[in-house]
Design a protein around this motif. Structure first.
Motif, PDB file in Angstrom:
ATOM      1  N   ASP A   7      32.971  60.970  30.270  1.00 12.91           N
ATOM      2  CA  ASP A   7      31.964  59.801  29.774  1.00 12.91           C
ATOM      3  C   ASP A   7      30.957  59.338  29.364  1.00 12.91           C
ATOM      4  OD1 ASP A   7      32.835  59.820  32.924  1.00 12.91           O
ATOM      5  OD2 ASP A   7      31.293  60.825  33.633  1.00 12.91           O
ATOM      6  N   LEU A   8      30.748  60.385  27.861  1.00 15.60           N
ATOM      7  CA  LEU A   8      30.590  60.283  27.125  1.00 15.60           C
ATOM      8  C   LEU A   8      31.636  60.098  26.029  1.00 15.60           C
ATOM      9  CD1 LEU A   8      29.062  64.076  26.124  1.00 15.60           C
ATOM     10  CD2 LEU A   8      27.326  61.493  26.459  1.00 15.60           C
ATOM     11  N   GLY A   9      32.669  59.776  25.819  1.00 12.46           N
ATOM     12  CA  GLY A   9      33.224  59.016  25.213  1.00 12.46           C
ATOM     13  C   GLY A   9      33.349  57.949  25.908  1.00 12.46           C
ATOM     14  N   GLU A  10      33.602  57.386  26.837  1.00 11.13           N
ATOM     15  CA  GLU A  10      33.446  56.186  27.287  1.00 11.13           C
ATOM     16  C   GLU A  10      32.006  55.538  27.365  1.00 11.13           C
ATOM     17  OE1 GLU A  10      35.932  54.678  28.621  1.00 11.13           O
ATOM     18  OE2 GLU A  10      36.990  55.856  28.746  1.00 11.13           O
ATOM     19  N   THR A  11      30.579  55.467  27.197  1.00 12.82           N
ATOM     20  CA  THR A  11      29.324  56.052  27.033  1.00 12.82           C
ATOM     21  C   THR A  11      29.420  55.310  25.505  1.00 12.82           C
ATOM     22  OG1 THR A  11      28.456  56.663  28.266  1.00 12.82           O
ATOM     23  CG2 THR A  11      27.313  55.723  26.840  1.00 12.82           C
ATOM     24  N   LEU A  12      30.039  56.027  24.627  1.00  3.49           N
ATOM     25  CA  LEU A  12      30.321  55.901  22.594  1.00  3.49           C
ATOM     26  C   LEU A  12      31.357  54.989  23.045  1.00  3.49           C
ATOM     27  CD1 LEU A  12      29.576  56.760  20.053  1.00  3.49           C
ATOM     28  CD2 LEU A  12      31.264  57.981  20.545  1.00  3.49           C
ATOM     29  N   LYS A  13      32.044  54.221  23.459  1.00  7.73           N
ATOM     30  CA  LYS A  13      32.881  53.428  23.211  1.00  7.73           C
ATOM     31  C   LYS A  13      32.415  52.274  23.452  1.00  7.73           C
ATOM     32  CE  LYS A  13      37.655  51.804  24.542  1.00  7.73           C
ATOM     33  NZ  LYS A  13      39.146  52.255  25.573  1.00  7.73           N
ATOM     34  N   LEU A  65      23.447  56.806  30.123  1.00  5.48           N
ATOM     35  CA  LEU A  65      22.813  58.322  29.597  1.00  5.48           C
ATOM     36  C   LEU A  65      22.354  59.280  30.071  1.00  5.48           C
ATOM     37  CD1 LEU A  65      23.993  60.079  26.317  1.00  5.48           C
ATOM     38  CD2 LEU A  65      22.231  58.198  25.432  1.00  5.48           C
ATOM     39  N   GLY A  66      21.474  58.838  29.830  1.00  6.76           N
ATOM     40  CA  GLY A  66      20.115  60.008  31.156  1.00  6.76           C
ATOM     41  C   GLY A  66      20.883  60.529  32.052  1.00  6.76           C
ATOM     42  N   SER A 101      21.938  71.828  20.787  1.00  3.92           N
ATOM     43  CA  SER A 101      21.808  70.904  19.819  1.00  3.92           C
ATOM     44  C   SER A 101      22.742  69.621  19.861  1.00  3.92           C
ATOM     45  CB  SER A 101      22.780  71.779  18.912  1.00  3.92           C
ATOM     46  OG  SER A 101      23.160  70.563  17.832  1.00  3.92           O
ATOM     47  N   GLY A 102      23.846  69.990  20.980  1.00  5.35           N
ATOM     48  CA  GLY A 102      24.495  68.725  21.522  1.00  5.35           C
ATOM     49  C   GLY A 102      23.411  68.176  22.350  1.00  5.35           C
ATOM     50  N   ARG A 103      22.274  68.429  23.194  1.00  6.83           N
ATOM     51  CA  ARG A 103      21.508  67.578  23.704  1.00  6.83           C
ATOM     52  C   ARG A 103      19.997  66.781  23.166  1.00  6.83           C
ATOM     53  NH1 ARG A 103      21.228  68.322  29.362  1.00  6.83           N
ATOM     54  NH2 ARG A 103      22.994  69.551  30.318  1.00  6.83           N
ATOM     55  N   ASP A 104      19.795  68.012  21.973  1.00  8.08           N
ATOM     56  CA  ASP A 104      18.930  67.554  21.299  1.00  8.08           C
ATOM     57  C   ASP A 104      19.660  66.031  20.474  1.00  8.08           C
ATOM     58  OD1 ASP A 104      16.882  69.649  21.645  1.00  8.08           O
ATOM     59  OD2 ASP A 104      17.943  70.500  20.331  1.00  8.08           O
ATOM     60  N   ALA A 105      20.581  66.169  20.241  1.00 12.84           N
ATOM     61  CA  ALA A 105      21.826  64.726  19.483  1.00 12.84           C
ATOM     62  C   ALA A 105      21.052  63.090  20.749  1.00 12.84           C
ATOM     63  CB  ALA A 105      22.844  64.887  19.142  1.00 12.84           C
ATOM     64  N   LEU A 106      21.548  63.762  21.923  1.00 12.72           N
ATOM     65  CA  LEU A 106      21.643  62.930  22.670  1.00 12.72           C
ATOM     66  C   LEU A 106      20.265  62.500  23.090  1.00 12.72           C
ATOM     67  CD1 LEU A 106      24.410  64.137  25.607  1.00 12.72           C
ATOM     68  CD2 LEU A 106      24.726  62.564  23.424  1.00 12.72           C
ATOM     69  N   ASP A 107      19.594  63.025  23.234  1.00 17.24           N
ATOM     70  CA  ASP A 107      17.612  62.892  22.797  1.00 17.24           C
ATOM     71  C   ASP A 107      17.622  61.374  21.829  1.00 17.24           C
ATOM     72  OD1 ASP A 107      17.656  64.027  25.327  1.00 17.24           O
ATOM     73  OD2 ASP A 107      16.581  65.965  24.215  1.00 17.24           O
ATOM     74  N   ARG A 108      17.528  62.071  20.696  1.00 14.76           N
ATOM     75  CA  ARG A 108      17.575  60.805  19.456  1.00 14.76           C
ATOM     76  C   ARG A 108      18.824  59.953  20.357  1.00 14.76           C
ATOM     77  NH1 ARG A 108      19.550  65.832  16.556  1.00 14.76           N
ATOM     78  NH2 ARG A 108      21.058  64.574  15.669  1.00 14.76           N
ATOM     79  N   GLN A 134      23.334  65.929  34.232  1.00 16.49           N
ATOM     80  CA  GLN A 134      24.386  66.873  35.067  1.00 16.49           C
ATOM     81  C   GLN A 134      24.522  68.442  33.980  1.00 16.49           C
ATOM     82  OE1 GLN A 134      28.406  64.474  34.916  1.00 16.49           O
ATOM     83  NE2 GLN A 134      26.790  62.387  35.740  1.00 16.49           N
ATOM     84  N   LYS A 135      25.689  69.016  33.924  1.00 19.22           N
ATOM     85  CA  LYS A 135      25.377  70.131  33.340  1.00 19.22           C
ATOM     86  C   LYS A 135      26.798  69.844  32.011  1.00 19.22           C
ATOM     87  CE  LYS A 135      28.367  74.854  34.323  1.00 19.22           C
ATOM     88  NZ  LYS A 135      27.133  75.438  32.785  1.00 19.22           N
ATOM     89  N   LEU A 136      26.652  70.067  31.215  1.00 12.06           N
ATOM     90  CA  LEU A 136      26.760  70.118  29.947  1.00 12.06           C
ATOM     91  C   LEU A 136      28.363  71.627  29.326  1.00 12.06           C
ATOM     92  CD1 LEU A 136      24.773  67.232  28.401  1.00 12.06           C
ATOM     93  CD2 LEU A 136      26.708  66.913  29.553  1.00 12.06           C
TER      94      LEU A 136
END
Length: 821
Positions: free
Chosen positions: A624-630, A670-671, A688-695, A676-678
């Motif tokens: 899902d993250l990949g689809e959102t980025l795309k 994205l929110g 660190s990944g969650r901090d990047a998603l917050d940014r 969800q559980k990552l």
């Protein structure tokens, strides 16, 4: 209680005691007289280097008086501080090094109980033990350390200067101090009434010559030798005649200077030509001086220029000089007459300053004749990959220069094999060539990146390129030199991003490596570049086969297959790479290209069947993250095209409000993913990944606001930040997921699966298996005869090149292929 040492004990102590006392003498002499011998060594060094010959005689006499007074003070100081060591002091020092101080015990006498036999027996046993210990005494080494008395290490300075003077100075120069005393020639019966020295230039390495010792009628010295002759006695009794110096040997200032008593004249000159030198008068002498000229150094280019895989060039050169080369440089200038003046190079160039590089010199060994290799990287220079003229220049110690003939060559620099990277570098070159090329370069780069979905392999580089293009649009035709240089640096960085890529898929990296290798072969890349790209392809293949092994563990039902349903293994793919590398090393370029084409077709036909059970990296939150980025990338592309249409006066494709709604939808998605559980929750990488998603979410919010306000430029910047943050988050989650698998005992290995063979017993290339119970085939990797296949390709190229109706670009490409193969 003390008395004399028993004779039987002293016999073993005679030599240790003498040596210890001798060490005390050395220790006290050094401590008392170190200032004196330091002064002596410094004076000797100054005299050996001829320091007394570089100033007026009065100064030399004053210096001699000061040195003499200092020496007297040092002698007096040393005499007052010196104490003659005694035998008792030597005995005490020797005794202090022995356990229990046995020498002192041997000197003691028994006072109480001397009449008691038992007490006397104990005392004698004690004496025997002390005598045994004393028998093992050894001489004590002196303590010659002076660090507390000489905190500035002047003694070492003096010693170093004396050693240097002995090696590189002249002992004859020391004797010249005799001229300090008036009338030394007259005072010495039968001695010479003149003195002279010839001091060759220091860089020649030749020693000084005392002329009074030269009895031969000829003398050979280098040009630049300094000759000094002192005359003693009655003025006019002796004179100097010479034809070896072009200037007067005695300038008016020297004649007017007062002379010490007893010195009749002083002649100082520098040899510039061969000729006669004579001291005329009683006891005089005459020489025919041969002046050896110092030839200019020579330098020449050695071998062809070579290019390393990273763009570094190597150019050899040879240099020589009769006394040694001290420095060198090479000047690289543009050879404008040989530039292909097409496209962006059609306009006249702006001033391109020559590049001057220092030549490497040998770190050891002589410099009279040597070979070296100039290694540098000028890939960023406007001269990179352009025809240039290189002139090598070397200098000797006399300041003479020697230059090579102009060496005309194409200056090697880094080459880019990704088509988009190559286009960016070409436009960068055009802007550096002339700033008027900036509008044309902007239009070409916009055209190249208009529909980037299918060929841009670095979205990060594409975003940076968009920002650079916006800056070029704002500058338009009024670009300053500072703006040009800053833009050139940005375009260089962007080209590197495109060249290196940011592909997350191992298959995509493999395809990119294959594309770059094929492009390099077509463009006639150097062996070093081919080798580097071949290593990149092998590494990409290893990554891909490792991914196949991981997929096989997650989904045993799905294995990589070719278009006909036959399964393949990483071992078989590696065999093809080995065969390609062998053909390249043997120079069989056409056969290698044919096998590369087979590999490409095989990779294009690969199908990976995904199993239905389990959740891998392509499922769940990561998918899902990949689809959102795309989708965010697609939104950014649409916003960029609308911005371009607006600047060209066209109607935008979408309403800004619609773009803002799409941006809001992506932010909400994205929110929801963050709820969800990552992978890696609770670990450092996971957080660190969650901090990047917050940014990323915050950047999306700002992009949404900019879209609502119609600020497409600002929206693009915030969207670029959001995508960069999402990529960082996905990277952290991927590392966290890999760590979880390792902790669970899952092995990511296993790239080969021999048990998944084709039912017909053939590999993906249709070959029969070997008989050695191994994966692969005993047959040649190439199905057909490689020479026959290469001939068929050449025939097809010739056929197509003869069809005049084909486009000019295609015909030009076919012609280059024929010239290459």
């Amino acid at each position: 209680m003390t008395g004399k040492t028993p004779p039987e004990a002293l016999k073993a102590l005679v030599w240790p005691l003498r040596l210890t006392r001798l060490g005390l003498w050395a220790e006290r002499i050094v401590r008392a007289f170190w200032p004196l011998w330091t002064l002596v060594l410094l004076t000797f060094s100054a005299l050996a280097f001829g320091l007394q010959d570089f100033g007026p005689l009065l100064w030399v006499q004053i210096a001699a008086a000061v040195v003499g007074l200092a020496a007297l003070v040092a002698v007096v100081w040393g005499w007052r501080h010196f104490r003659r060591p005694t035998e008792a002091e030597a005995l005490a020092r020797l005794d202090s090094t022995l356990p229990g101080r046995p020498l002192s015990a041997l000197q003691d006498t028994q006072v109480i109980g001397a009449d008691d036999p038992a007490s006397l027996a104990v005392w004698r046993a004690h004496q025997r033990r002390m005598a045994e210990r004393a028998a093992g005494a050894k001489a004590v080494a002196p303590d010659l350390k002076l660090s507390s008395r000489d905190p500035y290490s002047l003694r070492y300075v003096a010693l170093t200067a004396a050693v240097m003077a002995a090696l590189f100075g002249s002992l004859w120069q020391v004797s010249s101090v005799a001229g300090v005393v008036p009338g030394p020639a007259e005072a010495a019966a039968g001695g010479p009434s003149w003195e002279g020295w010839a001091q060759p230039p220091g860089y020649t390495g030749k020693p000084s010559i005392y002329l009074a010792d030269v009895t031969a009628p000829t003398l050979e010295v280098p040009v630049g030798t300094r000759i000094q002759i002192r005359l003693y006695g009655t003025e006019g009794a002796l004179s100097v005649d010479q034809t070896i110096a072009q200037v007067s040997p005695e300038p008016a200032a020297a004649e007017a200077a007062p002379k010490p008593d007893g010195m009749a004249g002083l002649t100082s000159l520098v040899v510039s030509q061969s000729g006669r030198l004579a001291v005329e008068g009683p006891g005089g002498r005459e020489w025919q001086i041969t002046a050896t000229p110092d030839g200019a150094p020579a330098v020449e280019v050695a071998g062809e220029m070579k290019r390393e895989a990273d763009g570094t060039f190597k150019q050899g050169y040879k240099a020589s000089d009769d006394y040694g080369v001290v420095a060198g440089k090479v000047t690289i200038t543009l050879d404008l007459a040989k530039v292909d003046r097409r496209y962006g190079l059609a306009v006249e160039p702006e001033a391109i300053a020559p590049v001057v590089l220092d030549l490497p010199m040998p770190m050891k060994g002589g410099r009279k004749e040597f070979s070296e290799i100039l290694v540098d990287d000028l890939s960023k220079s406007p001269l990179a990959n352009m025809p240039v003229s290189m002139v090598f220049t070397v200098t000797d110690a006399a300041g003479q220069e020697g230059a090579s003939a102009p060496h005309e060559v194409v200056l090697h620099g880094r080459r880019f094999f990704d088509p988009v990277a190559a286009a960016v570098i070409e436009m960068r070159r055009d802007i550096l060539w002339n700033r008027t090329n900036a509008p044309r370069a902007t239009q070409i780069l916009k055209a190249v990146t208009n529909r980037p979905e299918d060929f841009l392999r670095s979205q990060r580089a594409a975003l940076h390129l968009r920002v650079a293009l916006r800056e070029l649009d704002k500058i338009k035709g009024d670009m300053t030199v500072e703006q040009r240089d800053a833009m050139a640096e940005k375009l260089w960085t962007i080209a590197l991003m495109f060249e290196e890529g940011d592909l997350s898929s191992a298959l995509e990296r493999l395809q990119r490596a294959q594309d770059r290798l094929e492009e390099a072969i077509r463009n006639g890349a150097s062996p070093e570049e081919i080798d580097q790209l071949m290593k990149e392809l092998q590494q990409a293949m290893k990554d891909y086969t490792r991914e196949l092994g991981e997929e096989a563990q997650r989904n045993p039902e799905g294995m990589p297959q070719d278009g006909q349903g036959r399964e393949i293994t990483g071992d078989q793919l590696q065999q093809m790479l080995d065969e390609i590398e062998r053909l390249m090393k043997e120079g069989k370029t056409a056969e290698a290209m044919a096998l590369m084409e087979q590999l490409r077709q095989l990779m294009e036909n690969l199908q990976v069947t995904q199993g239905q059970g389990g959740e891998g990296e392509g499922n769940g939150p990561m998918r899902d993250l990949g689809e959102t980025l795309k989708d965010q990338q697609g939104l950014s592309d649409d916003a960029y095209r609308d911005m371009q249409r607006g600047r060209d006066g066209q109607e935008p494709g979408q309403d800004p409000g619609e773009l803002a709604d799409r941006q809001r939808e992506l932010r909400d998605r994205l929110g929801q993913l963050q709820d969800q559980k990552l992978p890696g929750d609770g670990t450092e990488k996971g957080e660190s990944g969650r901090d990047a998603l917050d940014r990323a979410e915050e950047s999306m919010k700002q992009a949404e606001r900019s879209l609502e306000e119609g600020d497409l430029d600002g929206a693009l910047d915030h969207q670029a930040d959001a995508m960069e943050a999402m990529r960082e988050g996905m990277k952290d989650f991927g590392e966290a997921l890999a760590e979880e698998r390792r902790e669970n005992g899952e092995d990511p290995g296993g790239t080969d699966r021999a048990d998944r063979a084709d039912p017909e017993g053939r590999d993906p290339l249709g070959r029969e298996p070997g008989d050695a119970a191994r994966i692969g085939s005993d047959r040649n990797m190439v199905q057909n005869d490689p020479d026959k296949r290469a001939q068929e390709l050449m025939d097809e190229i010739r056929r197509r090149s003869g069809e005049a109706e084909r486009p000019a670009e295609e015909l030009d490409y076919l012609k280059r292929l024929l010239d290459l193969f």
